[in-house]
Write a protein that holds these residues in place. Sequence first.
Motif, PDB file in Angstrom:
ATOM      1  N   UNK A  40      39.976  39.426  36.927  1.00 17.47           N
ATOM      2  CA  UNK A  40      39.395  38.095  37.128  1.00 17.47           C
ATOM      3  C   UNK A  40      39.173  37.796  38.605  1.00 17.47           C
ATOM      4  N   UNK A  41      38.144  37.034  38.911  1.00 15.42           N
ATOM      5  CA  UNK A  41      37.768  36.712  40.290  1.00 15.42           C
ATOM      6  C   UNK A  41      38.936  36.153  41.084  1.00 15.42           C
ATOM      7  N   UNK A  42      39.685  35.225  40.476  1.00 13.09           N
ATOM      8  CA  UNK A  42      40.776  34.554  41.189  1.00 13.09           C
ATOM      9  C   UNK A  42      41.957  35.476  41.467  1.00 13.09           C
ATOM     10  N   UNK A  43      41.955  36.697  40.854  1.00 19.94           N
ATOM     11  CA  UNK A  43      43.040  37.649  41.088  1.00 19.94           C
ATOM     12  C   UNK A  43      42.631  38.787  42.024  1.00 19.94           C
ATOM     13  N   UNK A  44      41.380  38.787  42.459  1.00 22.08           N
ATOM     14  CA  UNK A  44      40.909  39.812  43.394  1.00 22.08           C
ATOM     15  C   UNK A  44      41.285  39.392  44.821  1.00 22.08           C
ATOM     16  N   UNK A  45      41.690  40.325  45.656  1.00 24.19           N
ATOM     17  CA  UNK A  45      42.116  39.973  47.023  1.00 24.19           C
ATOM     18  C   UNK A  45      41.084  39.142  47.794  1.00 24.19           C
ATOM     19  N   UNK A  70      30.716  37.935  39.488  1.00 19.29           N
ATOM     20  CA  UNK A  70      31.738  36.887  39.409  1.00 19.29           C
ATOM     21  C   UNK A  70      32.751  37.084  38.298  1.00 19.29           C
ATOM     22  N   UNK A  71      32.455  37.925  37.307  1.00 20.71           N
ATOM     23  CA  UNK A  71      33.393  38.056  36.194  1.00 20.71           C
ATOM     24  C   UNK A  71      33.124  39.228  35.296  1.00 20.71           C
ATOM     25  N   UNK A  72      34.132  39.545  34.476  1.00 23.06           N
ATOM     26  CA  UNK A  72      34.064  40.701  33.578  1.00 23.06           C
ATOM     27  C   UNK A  72      33.215  40.421  32.351  1.00 23.06           C
ATOM     28  N   UNK A  73      33.027  39.138  32.031  1.00 21.83           N
ATOM     29  CA  UNK A  73      32.228  38.768  30.874  1.00 21.83           C
ATOM     30  C   UNK A  73      31.610  37.392  31.111  1.00 21.83           C
ATOM     31  N   UNK A  78      31.011  32.076  33.735  1.00 18.88           N
ATOM     32  CA  UNK A  78      30.835  30.642  33.570  1.00 18.88           C
ATOM     33  C   UNK A  78      32.007  29.870  34.181  1.00 18.88           C
ATOM     34  N   UNK A  79      33.214  30.375  33.959  1.00 22.52           N
ATOM     35  CA  UNK A  79      34.408  29.705  34.487  1.00 22.52           C
ATOM     36  C   UNK A  79      34.377  29.662  36.014  1.00 22.52           C
ATOM     37  N   UNK A  80      33.994  30.788  36.642  1.00 28.21           N
ATOM     38  CA  UNK A  80      33.960  30.828  38.098  1.00 28.21           C
ATOM     39  C   UNK A  80      32.852  29.929  38.649  1.00 28.21           C
ATOM     40  N   UNK A  89      30.239  23.748  45.777  1.00 27.14           N
ATOM     41  CA  UNK A  89      29.785  24.943  46.485  1.00 27.14           C
ATOM     42  C   UNK A  89      28.482  25.449  45.865  1.00 27.14           C
ATOM     43  N   UNK A  90      27.482  25.634  46.705  1.00 31.98           N
ATOM     44  CA  UNK A  90      26.230  26.205  46.224  1.00 31.98           C
ATOM     45  C   UNK A  90      26.357  27.724  46.127  1.00 31.98           C
ATOM     46  N   UNK A  91      25.707  28.327  45.117  1.00 30.81           N
ATOM     47  CA  UNK A  91      25.757  29.774  44.920  1.00 30.81           C
ATOM     48  C   UNK A  91      24.329  30.320  44.901  1.00 30.81           C
ATOM     49  N   UNK A  92      24.091  31.342  45.708  1.00 30.98           N
ATOM     50  CA  UNK A  92      22.765  31.963  45.777  1.00 30.98           C
ATOM     51  C   UNK A  92      22.848  33.400  45.274  1.00 30.98           C
ATOM     52  N   UNK A  93      22.049  33.727  44.236  1.00 38.28           N
ATOM     53  CA  UNK A  93      22.011  35.084  43.671  1.00 38.28           C
ATOM     54  C   UNK A  93      20.810  35.834  44.255  1.00 38.28           C
TER      55      UNK A  93
END
Length: 209
Positions: A40-45, A70-73, A78-80, A89-93
């Motif tokens: 999960x994103x929140x567990x990555x360094x 951002x995530x494994x699924x 969506x959660x992130x 926070x704005x996110x640019x892909x």
Amino acid sequence: MKIKKAKYIRVSSLEQKSERQIEVEDNIKLYEDKISGLIPFKERPAGKRLMKDIENKKINYVIIHSVDRLGRNVVEMQKQLNWFIENKVQVFAENIRMELLNEDGTMNSIAKMIIDLLGSVATLEIEALKERQMQGIKIAKAKGIYKGRKQGATMSDKDYLKRHKDVVNLLKDGLSLNKISKLTGKAFVTVKAVKLKLEFTQTNNNINN
């Protein structure tokens, strides 16, 4: 409000190259993880460092190569994204060359469509895998080499929960049984069985503690 940008990069292993994702401009802070997307994103360094800096108001604009970083699924993505929304926070892909959030902080309709599409693709991949497995079993049975599970063989609750770890994680996230069944491609009865075993295990742990 001053735009404080960061770029987040994730590749699956130390051997995998990240050059394709790295095009960092001046005044953009880089956060790079070389880790499995299953984490999960929140567990990555680097993910944790980025979230902490966002909470400390050091970053308010995040650049990613694609949403699946951002995530494994779909649920994790969506959660992130929801976390980014909550923290303004704005996110640019980069792969679609667009910002994922509207000016009012809500998710862009096209971004939502992309996430839903990723979910549909994941479901199709799961169904295709199950079909290949069934075909393999049929061939093995025809050749007389398929044994199946030995009669009377049982699986401990711990092993059962480990086998269905994806369902366990989604249950802990509070998703409904129907939603989990759809996302994982597993039968509703399987999801329900996992829920019951998980609740039983948690109850026993609480009693023992």
